[in-house]
Design a protein around this motif. Structure first.
Motif, short mmCIF file in Angstrom:
data_model
loop_
_atom_site.label_atom_id
_atom_site.label_comp_id
_atom_site.label_asym_id
_atom_site.label_seq_id
_atom_site.Cartn_x
_atom_site.Cartn_y
_atom_site.Cartn_z
N ILE A 38 -5.28 -6.61 7.39
CA ILE A 38 -4.98 -8.07 8.60
C ILE A 38 -3.34 -7.75 9.20
O ILE A 38 -3.68 -7.55 10.13
N GLN A 41 -2.41 -4.39 10.65
CA GLN A 41 -3.43 -3.66 11.94
C GLN A 41 -2.53 -4.75 12.83
O GLN A 41 -2.81 -3.92 13.91
N GLN A 42 -2.58 -5.69 12.25
CA GLN A 42 -1.51 -6.69 13.56
C GLN A 42 -0.88 -5.64 14.56
O GLN A 42 -0.38 -6.05 15.66
N ARG A 54 -10.02 -2.59 12.55
CA ARG A 54 -11.00 -3.38 11.99
C ARG A 54 -10.79 -3.12 10.10
O ARG A 54 -10.18 -2.16 10.33
N GLU A 73 -10.65 0.67 6.68
CA GLU A 73 -10.29 0.41 7.79
C GLU A 73 -10.49 1.34 9.13
O GLU A 73 -10.81 2.43 8.25
#
Length: 122
Positions: A38, A41-42, A54, A73
């Motif tokens: 996460i 990805q951010q 996602r 992912e």
């Protein structure tokens, strides 16, 4: 009555690629691995405007190695204009994605499988 072929139903211009990346981790490592995924990805979404990212967990089936689970992912860009810019962005994103994914490396239980697809119908 006319029928459109799948290619006719697509918008004109380059087709944006979508990335699907799956791998296994130890079940006990899920909280740490998710935090890493996460987080990167951010960062990728911040650095790559128009990127949607996602992370998914597979509903495991019998026969899966005990104590492991599969994460996936997914990455998708909003459609963009010139084909040359799209190709360059895809190459640059592949590199950025590989570098960012080093954050999850400590929890991998095997290889990370990276696959790219383009739409064939809308």
């Amino acid at each position: 009555m006319s029928h459109e072929s799948p290619a006719d139903a697509l918008p004109p211009g380059p087709l944006p690629a979508e990335w699907f990346i799956y791998y296994q981790i130890a079940t006990a490592d899920l909280p740490q691995a998710l935090e890493a995924v996460i987080g990167f990805q951010q960062r990728l979404q911040h650095d790559w405007p128009g990127l949607s990212a996602r992370v998914l967990q597979r509903l495991e089936v019998s026969g899966t190695a005990a104590g492991r689970l599969t994460l996936m992912e997914t990455y998708r860009f909003a459609p963009r204009a010139p084909a040359s810019a799209q190709a360059m962005a895809d190459l640059d994103f592949d590199t950025a994605l590989a570098e960012a994914a080093r954050d999850v490396q400590p929890w991998l239980q095997g290889p990370r499988h990276v696959e790219r697809f383009v739409p064939c119908a809308s």
